[in-house]
Design a protein around this motif. Structure first.
Motif, PDB file in Angstrom:
ATOM      1  N   ILE A 109       0.760  -1.308   0.023  1.00  0.00           N
ATOM      2  CA  ILE A 109      -0.191  -0.116  -0.087  1.00  0.00           C
ATOM      3  C   ILE A 109       1.028   1.213  -0.189  1.00  0.00           C
ATOM      4  O   ILE A 109       1.881   1.239   0.389  1.00  0.00           O
ATOM      5  CB  ILE A 109      -0.973   0.141   1.170  1.00  0.00           C
ATOM      6  CG1 ILE A 109      -1.647  -1.242   1.399  1.00  0.00           C
ATOM      7  CG2 ILE A 109      -1.988   1.161   0.941  1.00  0.00           C
ATOM      8  CD1 ILE A 109      -2.542  -1.723   0.295  1.00  0.00           C
ATOM      9  N   GLY A 153      -6.504   3.346   0.174  1.00  0.00           N
ATOM     10  CA  GLY A 153      -7.619   2.929   0.984  1.00  0.00           C
ATOM     11  C   GLY A 153      -8.509   1.462   0.462  1.00  0.00           C
ATOM     12  O   GLY A 153      -8.933   0.803   1.093  1.00  0.00           O
ATOM     13  N   ARG A 186      -1.765   8.888  -0.425  1.00  0.00           N
ATOM     14  CA  ARG A 186      -1.451   8.745  -1.841  1.00  0.00           C
ATOM     15  C   ARG A 186      -0.920  10.328  -2.321  1.00  0.00           C
ATOM     16  O   ARG A 186      -1.535  11.246  -1.539  1.00  0.00           O
ATOM     17  CB  ARG A 186      -2.473   8.214  -2.564  1.00  0.00           C
ATOM     18  CG  ARG A 186      -2.863   6.815  -2.377  1.00  0.00           C
ATOM     19  CD  ARG A 186      -3.922   6.271  -3.281  1.00  0.00           C
ATOM     20  NE  ARG A 186      -5.175   7.117  -3.057  1.00  0.00           N
ATOM     21  CZ  ARG A 186      -6.214   7.694  -3.749  1.00  0.00           C
ATOM     22  NH1 ARG A 186      -5.423   8.105  -4.943  1.00  0.00           N
ATOM     23  NH2 ARG A 186      -7.190   8.319  -3.425  1.00  0.00           N
ATOM     24  N   LYS A 242      -5.762  14.979  -2.611  1.00  0.00           N
ATOM     25  CA  LYS A 242      -5.713  14.681  -0.974  1.00  0.00           C
ATOM     26  C   LYS A 242      -5.178  15.990  -0.367  1.00  0.00           C
ATOM     27  O   LYS A 242      -5.109  16.085   0.916  1.00  0.00           O
ATOM     28  CB  LYS A 242      -4.179  13.849  -0.925  1.00  0.00           C
ATOM     29  CG  LYS A 242      -4.890  12.459  -1.245  1.00  0.00           C
ATOM     30  CD  LYS A 242      -5.602  11.743  -0.304  1.00  0.00           C
ATOM     31  CE  LYS A 242      -6.233  10.361  -0.406  1.00  0.00           C
ATOM     32  NZ  LYS A 242      -6.964  10.022   0.523  1.00  0.00           N
ATOM     33  N   GLY A 290       4.202   8.145   2.184  1.00  0.00           N
ATOM     34  CA  GLY A 290       3.515   7.963   1.149  1.00  0.00           C
ATOM     35  C   GLY A 290       4.048   8.248  -0.160  1.00  0.00           C
ATOM     36  O   GLY A 290       5.172   9.070  -0.284  1.00  0.00           O
ATOM     37  N   LEU A 326       5.071   3.947   3.329  1.00  0.00           N
ATOM     38  CA  LEU A 326       5.242   3.427   4.774  1.00  0.00           C
ATOM     39  C   LEU A 326       4.446   2.191   4.809  1.00  0.00           C
ATOM     40  O   LEU A 326       3.310   2.143   4.362  1.00  0.00           O
ATOM     41  CB  LEU A 326       4.760   4.401   5.687  1.00  0.00           C
ATOM     42  CG  LEU A 326       5.531   5.774   5.889  1.00  0.00           C
ATOM     43  CD1 LEU A 326       4.796   6.511   6.836  1.00  0.00           C
ATOM     44  CD2 LEU A 326       6.955   5.468   6.225  1.00  0.00           C
ATOM     45  N   LEU A 368      -9.473   6.309   5.819  1.00  0.00           N
ATOM     46  CA  LEU A 368      -8.926   5.464   6.886  1.00  0.00           C
ATOM     47  C   LEU A 368      -7.833   6.003   7.542  1.00  0.00           C
ATOM     48  O   LEU A 368      -7.705   5.562   8.755  1.00  0.00           O
ATOM     49  CB  LEU A 368      -8.272   4.237   6.091  1.00  0.00           C
ATOM     50  CG  LEU A 368      -9.398   3.218   5.428  1.00  0.00           C
ATOM     51  CD1 LEU A 368      -8.692   2.060   4.448  1.00  0.00           C
ATOM     52  CD2 LEU A 368     -10.203   2.567   6.450  1.00  0.00           C
ATOM     53  N   VAL A 369      -7.012   6.892   6.978  1.00  0.00           N
ATOM     54  CA  VAL A 369      -6.144   7.501   7.951  1.00  0.00           C
ATOM     55  C   VAL A 369      -6.373   8.129   9.151  1.00  0.00           C
ATOM     56  O   VAL A 369      -5.838   8.037  10.120  1.00  0.00           O
ATOM     57  CB  VAL A 369      -5.087   8.762   6.975  1.00  0.00           C
ATOM     58  CG1 VAL A 369      -4.188   9.407   7.761  1.00  0.00           C
ATOM     59  CG2 VAL A 369      -4.188   7.836   5.949  1.00  0.00           C
ATOM     60  N   GLU A 423      -6.685   5.412  11.731  1.00  0.00           N
ATOM     61  CA  GLU A 423      -5.623   4.953  12.164  1.00  0.00           C
ATOM     62  C   GLU A 423      -4.793   6.060  13.081  1.00  0.00           C
ATOM     63  O   GLU A 423      -4.357   5.400  14.176  1.00  0.00           O
ATOM     64  CB  GLU A 423      -4.687   4.624  10.854  1.00  0.00           C
ATOM     65  CG  GLU A 423      -5.112   3.510  10.085  1.00  0.00           C
ATOM     66  CD  GLU A 423      -4.399   3.673   8.531  1.00  0.00           C
ATOM     67  OE1 GLU A 423      -3.581   4.321   8.286  1.00  0.00           O
ATOM     68  OE2 GLU A 423      -4.739   2.784   7.879  1.00  0.00           O
TER      69      GLU A 423
HETATM   70  N1  UDP Z   1      -1.171   3.716   3.351  1.00  0.00           N
HETATM   71  C1  UDP Z   1      -0.089   3.222   3.702  1.00  0.00           C
HETATM   72  N2  UDP Z   1       1.268   3.351   3.214  1.00  0.00           N
HETATM   73  C2  UDP Z   1       1.584   4.662   2.658  1.00  0.00           C
HETATM   74  C3  UDP Z   1       0.265   5.437   2.309  1.00  0.00           C
HETATM   75  C4  UDP Z   1      -0.838   5.011   2.572  1.00  0.00           C
HETATM   76  O1  UDP Z   1      -0.089   2.145   4.303  1.00  0.00           O
HETATM   77  O2  UDP Z   1       2.701   4.929   2.293  1.00  0.00           O
HETATM   78  C5  UDP Z   1      -2.445   3.587   3.852  1.00  0.00           C
HETATM   79  C6  UDP Z   1      -2.844   4.242   4.765  1.00  0.00           C
HETATM   80  O3  UDP Z   1      -2.474   3.853   6.027  1.00  0.00           O
HETATM   81  C7  UDP Z   1      -4.357   3.898   4.555  1.00  0.00           C
HETATM   82  C8  UDP Z   1      -4.698   3.722   3.132  1.00  0.00           C
HETATM   83  O4  UDP Z   1      -3.486   3.814   2.774  1.00  0.00           O
HETATM   84  O5  UDP Z   1      -4.930   2.630   5.366  1.00  0.00           O
HETATM   85  C9  UDP Z   1      -5.151   5.100   2.479  1.00  0.00           C
HETATM   86  O6  UDP Z   1      -6.700   5.158   2.980  1.00  0.00           O
HETATM   87  P1  UDP Z   1      -7.398   6.315   2.593  1.00  0.00           P
HETATM   88  O7  UDP Z   1      -8.953   5.910   3.005  1.00  0.00           O
HETATM   89  O8  UDP Z   1      -7.075   7.252   3.943  1.00  0.00           O
HETATM   90  O9  UDP Z   1      -7.269   7.205   1.610  1.00  0.00           O
HETATM   91  P2  UDP Z   1      -7.731   6.715   0.105  1.00  0.00           P
HETATM   92  O10 UDP Z   1      -6.263   5.970  -0.547  1.00  0.00           O
HETATM   93  O11 UDP Z   1      -8.739   5.481  -0.014  1.00  0.00           O
HETATM   94  O12 UDP Z   1      -7.827   7.847  -0.869  1.00  0.00           O
END
Ligand code: UDP
Length: 425
Positions: A22, A29, A232, A237, A263, A297, A323-324, A327
């Protein structure tokens, strides 16, 4: 024809492979959601197969996560990363490969849960071939995205029509927040069966380490004031807003202020343009000495950065859920988030964090400063956030809710099935 098997279900996520790392390119997400929902349902005894389009020749065709849970990558179009807006032409091949896979395995899925509009098109087509229950989670709505897009991609009208047809014909649409459900009703269609089932988070992984320990492991000074973003690299964002807000912070130059941005892929990949743009702004604003680009990450570091941070900022222009945010809350740190979409559902303003108008760098700066200047209050916000997540947002509770809904839909007689009216031809 093969008999459907009652507890065999397929989660279809053409563009959101649940088994990839990810944080790179478009993985975010949606990938996390599909993987965690799949795992939670498997723990409850479902036979779960998660389908994605194969996007790298190095990726194995099948990843066996548990005896009753696997990711299956179907070859539809070239085995390389393709931007979402270009994937539609490969969907008929995806449907054919899915049907061939069922035939080879000797069964038919009785239920498919599709993710993102491209997969909903696959779900709609599969229904023409076999009897199945269709559920869908949007993850993003064209009707919202295109409101703020100047040059609509050629695929826009197909996406909008597919999103409408799916809402009106699926057995259930899963909205992840009341705000997302409201947008579907107002912007997509008044017809169709929507159920709200929020996203979850891993409450053991996030929140399992103390701040001092995390800082020690990461080499972050105890007196640093850490402003953290992870996600992302996509203009929507709002990372630019965060950077400009930090430049305006009253703590700049006074305290040991640190901006940590997680990210993004290596240079040369599709999200590199936004990353370069953001780095350019950081340099122009003279923030390069206090800004660290952490790159993608994951395990073992992501939870440490959350634990080490003083505040997590989610400056998105729109989020159906986010999701962030969960977390960060699970990690016991306060959040400053845009007052949009599902962020208004997860964040309780002045109780677990602060909500401010999107794109408003002054408001973000003020909110960040308020939190950084009041560590005791910040700690309180973080602790309350943690409690809120424990009560309302674990993947196991999401899995249990979906499992009950699947069972209900699979066992109700066809005559009383909640079929919504078909769209006019
Ligand atoms: N994420 C991650 N590593 C990174 C960047 C993002 O694991 O380097 C994960 C973050 O922890 C979360 C997801 O990607 O679980 C992003 O989800 P979110 O719903 O916030 O945004 P989306 O990607 O759906 O727009």
């Amino acid at each position: 024809m093969y008999l459907p098997e009652k507890n065999r279900i397929a989660l279809i996520s053409v563009t959101g492979d649940p088994a990839v790392e990810i944080g790179k390119e478009e993985a975010g997400g949606q990938n996390v959601y599909v993987r965690e929902v799949g795992f939670a349902l498997a723990r409850l005894g479902w036979q779960v197969d998660m389908f994605a389009r194969r996007s790298s020749p190095d990726d194995p065709a099948i990843v066996q996560h548990f005896p009753n849970c696997r990711t299956i990558r179907l070859t539809a179009g070239p085995a390389k990363f393709i931007h979402r807006d270009e994937v539609f032409v490969y969907l008929p091949e995806f449907v054919r490969k899915f049907l061939a896979f069922q035939q080879r395995e000797g069964f038919e899925y009785s239920l498919v849960h599709t993710n993102y509009w491209l997969s909903s098109w696959v779900g709609i087509k599969l229904r023409k071939h076999q009897s199945l229950i269709h559920l869908h989670t949007y993850h993003s709505l064209g009707a919202i995205k295109y409101r703020t897009t100047n040059n609509l991609p050629p695929i826009a009208s197909t996406r909008l029509a597919t999103e409408k047809a799916c809402l009106e014909t699926a057995d259930r649409i899963i909205a992840t927040s009341p705000q997302e459900a409201g947008h579907m009703r107002r912007l997509v269609s008044a017809k169709g069966a929507i159920e709200i089932v929020p996203c979850g988070t891993d409450i053991d992984r996030f929140g399992g380490v103390k701040r001092e320990e995390a800082r020690q492991q990461l080499g972050i000074a105890p007196d640093a004031k850490v402003v953290f973003y992870v996600g992302r690299f996509d203009p929507r964002k709002g990372i630019e807003t965060l950077v400009r807000a930090v430049a305006k912070s009253s703590l700049r130059g006074e305290a040991n202020l640190q901006l940590m941005i997680g990210g993004g892929s290596r240079a040369g990949q599709s999200d590199g343009i936004e990353r370069d743009r953001i780095e350019g702004i950081v340099n122009k604003l003279g923030l390069s000495d206090i800004t660290t680009f952490l790159g993608q990450l994951g395990n073992p570091n992501l939870h440490l950065y959350y634990a080490a941070a003083d505040v997590c900022v989610i400056p998105s222009h729109y989020e159906p859920f986010g999701l962030v945010t969960l977390e960060a809350m699970a990690s016991g740190i306060p959040v400053v988030a845009s007052k949009v979409g599902g962020l208004q559902f997860t964040v309780v303003p002045e109780v677990t964090g602060l909500l401010v108008p999107p794109k408003d760098e002054e408001a973000f700066a003020t909110a960040i400063d308020r939190i950084l200047a009041n560590p005791e209050w910040a700690n309180q916000l973080g602790q309350t956030g943690r409690q809120r997540v424990e009560i309302a947002f674990s993947w196991d509770s999401v899995g249990a809710t979906l499992s009950a809904l699947y069972t209900k839909l699979l066992t109700q007689p066809a005559s009383v099935s909640v079929r919504t009216p078909q769209v006019a031809a």
